[in-house]
Design an enzyme around this catalytic site. Sequence first.
Site, mmCIF file in Angstrom:
data_model
loop_
_atom_site.group_PDB
_atom_site.id
_atom_site.type_symbol
_atom_site.label_atom_id
_atom_site.label_comp_id
_atom_site.label_asym_id
_atom_site.label_seq_id
_atom_site.Cartn_x
_atom_site.Cartn_y
_atom_site.Cartn_z
ATOM 1 N N HIS A 128 -11.273 -3.548 2.758
ATOM 2 C CA HIS A 128 -11.133 -3.144 4.297
ATOM 3 C C HIS A 128 -12.001 -1.844 4.462
ATOM 4 O O HIS A 128 -12.255 -1.641 5.532
ATOM 5 C CB HIS A 128 -9.722 -2.929 4.694
ATOM 6 N N ASP A 129 -12.597 -1.174 3.521
ATOM 7 C CA ASP A 129 -13.590 -0.111 3.658
ATOM 8 C C ASP A 129 -14.989 -0.246 3.302
ATOM 9 O O ASP A 129 -15.855 0.535 3.632
ATOM 10 C CB ASP A 129 -13.082 1.121 2.665
ATOM 11 N N ASP B 14 0.828 -1.058 -0.047
ATOM 12 C CA ASP B 14 -0.089 -0.143 0.051
ATOM 13 C C ASP B 14 0.924 1.055 -0.130
ATOM 14 O O ASP B 14 1.909 1.253 0.603
ATOM 15 C CB ASP B 14 -0.906 0.167 1.340
ATOM 16 N N ASP C 9 -3.309 4.669 -2.568
ATOM 17 C CA ASP C 9 -4.390 5.162 -1.705
ATOM 18 C C ASP C 9 -4.889 6.527 -2.307
ATOM 19 O O ASP C 9 -3.941 7.638 -2.386
ATOM 20 C CB ASP C 9 -3.681 5.318 -0.198
ATOM 21 N N GLU D 185 -6.096 3.820 -6.403
ATOM 22 C CA GLU D 185 -7.535 3.890 -5.747
ATOM 23 C C GLU D 185 -8.236 5.271 -6.037
ATOM 24 O O GLU D 185 -7.449 6.463 -5.556
ATOM 25 C CB GLU D 185 -7.325 3.607 -4.237
HETATM 26 O O1 TEU Z 1 -9.990 5.193 1.441
HETATM 27 C C1 TEU Z 1 -10.455 6.150 0.688
HETATM 28 C C2 TEU Z 1 -11.961 6.493 0.408
HETATM 29 O O2 TEU Z 1 -12.338 7.722 0.384
HETATM 30 C C3 TEU Z 1 -13.066 5.735 1.227
HETATM 31 O O3 TEU Z 1 -13.136 4.349 0.514
HETATM 32 C C4 TEU Z 1 -12.829 5.755 2.801
HETATM 33 O O4 TEU Z 1 -12.675 4.517 3.199
HETATM 34 C C5 TEU Z 1 -14.184 6.136 3.124
HETATM 35 O O5 TEU Z 1 -14.947 5.074 3.546
HETATM 36 C C6 TEU Z 1 -14.996 7.474 2.780
HETATM 37 O O6 TEU Z 1 -16.335 7.327 3.296
HETATM 38 C C7 TEU Z 1 -8.650 5.097 1.629
HETATM 39 C C8 TEU Z 1 -8.272 3.987 2.483
HETATM 40 O O7 TEU Z 1 -8.646 2.611 1.767
HETATM 41 C C9 TEU Z 1 -8.968 4.212 3.801
HETATM 42 O O8 TEU Z 1 -8.853 3.019 4.475
HETATM 43 C C10 TEU Z 1 -8.247 5.095 4.331
HETATM 44 O O9 TEU Z 1 -9.004 5.306 5.629
HETATM 45 C C11 TEU Z 1 -8.253 6.490 3.436
HETATM 46 O O10 TEU Z 1 -7.987 6.286 1.985
HETATM 47 C C12 TEU Z 1 -7.479 7.494 3.981
HETATM 48 O O11 TEU Z 1 -6.146 7.049 3.764
#
Ligand code: TEU
Length: 577
Positions: free
Chosen positions: A349-350, A101, A209, A277
């Site tokens: 993971h989100d 990552d 990210d 991403e």
């Molecule tokens: O996530 C980016 C993001 O915009 C979303 O998917 C976020 O998880 C959030 O749910 C918006 O509602 C990335 C990573 O995958 C996430 O885990 C981090 O928290 C974020 O960036 C910040 O680094």
Amino acid sequence: MTQTEPAWWTTSVVYQVYPRSFADSDGDGIGDLAGITGRLDYLHELGIDVLWLSPIYPSPQDDNGYDISDYQDVDPLFGTLTDLDELIAQAHERGIKVVMDLVVNHTSDEHPWFVESRSSVDSPKRDWYWWRPARPGTTPGEPGAEPTNWGSFFSGPAWEHDEASGEYYLHLFSRKQPDLNWENPEVRQAIHQMMRWWLDRGVDGFRMDVINMISKELPLRDGVVPTAEGDGVVPAGSVHGDGGPYYLCGPRIHEFLAEMHAEVVAGHADTLLTVGEMPGVTVEEAQLFTDPERHEVDMVFQFEHVGVDHGAGKWDVVPLRLTALKESLGRWQEGLAKAGWNSLYWNNHDQPRVVSRFGDDGEHRVRSAKLLGTVLHLHRGTPYVYQGEELGMTNAPFATHEDFRDIESVNHYRSAVELGADPQHVLAGLRRMGRDNARTPMQWDASPNAGFTAGTPWIGVNPNHVEVNAEAAVADPDSVFHHYRRLIELRRTEPAVAHGDFTMLLEDDPVVYAFLRRLGDVELLTVANFSGDPVRPAVPRYDEWLGAELLLGNVADSSGPELAPWEARVHRRTVTG
Ligand code: TEU
């Protein structure tokens, strides 16, 4: 991908590990690198080609490692650089590549770069971050004095007031995640150098990210305040504007990614995997990002299909309309058919667990988990499997707000309740959409902590691990695990899966997801019943397909014209003309 040899990742499947929740080797209740190394044989049996590790770098863990305080080391929570070298070596021995990552839109506020930037307005690193004075005519530190009205992803304003200098710094995520200023060439060079260091260490690529947020449109300015009425979960009173138009795919994004490619990736491009991403990315932008001729990234994570059940915001969940899901994924298939490439994912993971979200995590858990895997993996693109998805792991039964650990959920609960929302209503949204659903420990076996840890897990284990676990799944040839294993294998053995053209069928059908893949004279039909009732799919001349080879299905001895509840089939035939 027209004349030249297709890239290796077109036939690959990536497995994402969230290290904190995967396997704990030392009993502190938090997963670690040695834990992952100890489970590589399991991943090898599943058959995946690439392992993507969520961040393992030193971090205050405000956002579980997405707040990095040192890009070139390992957090003691997870082990040491030596443990990481060992993991990479052991993975490589099994033919598994390792993708790291890369979190470079922001650092931790405890990163030495930020500490130095914050130390003085004259610091040589001041301009490495986004520092701005208060809005003219306001008192610094008072609500409304922020330089712009942008809200942060984790509730509250996207600006933090720094008492010492009187200025504000920008943080699109938590206040402990200040945004780096990519306009400054020194920042870019420092990041390129760090990336080269990782490649020299043997890593095989990067998952970048929120990489489409690194270019901000200047001058920074207010965004539109989305709703005056509230959306049912965040009630009226939210004062923050949407800065998205000024930082999503901003003016220099393509330049920055092309530069990164030239400085870091070029020369290794044939062996690496890069995936950006990109929340809010459109298919038109994605064509540019992933066109191999442009040398930016190999593929992007887009967010449209995981937004189809969002109402007014992610916490306002609306029922899935299958037609909307098909419309979106179908458009992405078409949009990246000629140049560029899709990444395919239901989970990470989100996101909440897909079997709970788009399937049936009760009576038809196993069958619907297989259906979802089948539909995804038969699309054109590189599939991503998130830990536990291959077991049909479900959302967790969080009882109260105290069961949540994620900063996004914790902050959202607090701020919505402060604004007057009904706590039960807010909780209901968190249970459906909260990121912690994906972060409960990997379920290895039926023992008290699911075989994840000998200590106390940092977040509750899902009680259904007594039934849903890897040990049981590996032993059962009809499990979700073995279905995923077959899907991964099929991508290698049947070229039409990786490289065939894609044609969506039955676009308007509310329960059947059906599509064709075609490569040369081989044609594949995938047909899937997204419902708990039997259905006769209206696929044109389906009876002809019924006589064709059944490559894969999720219901034993099923052959008639009717699909059972949550049944999915993949047929294959050879055609002429
Ligand atoms: O996530 C980016 C993001 O915009 C979303 O998917 C976020 O998880 C959030 O749910 C918006 O509602 C990335 C990573 O995958 C996430 O885990 C981090 O928290 C974020 O960036 C910040 O680094």
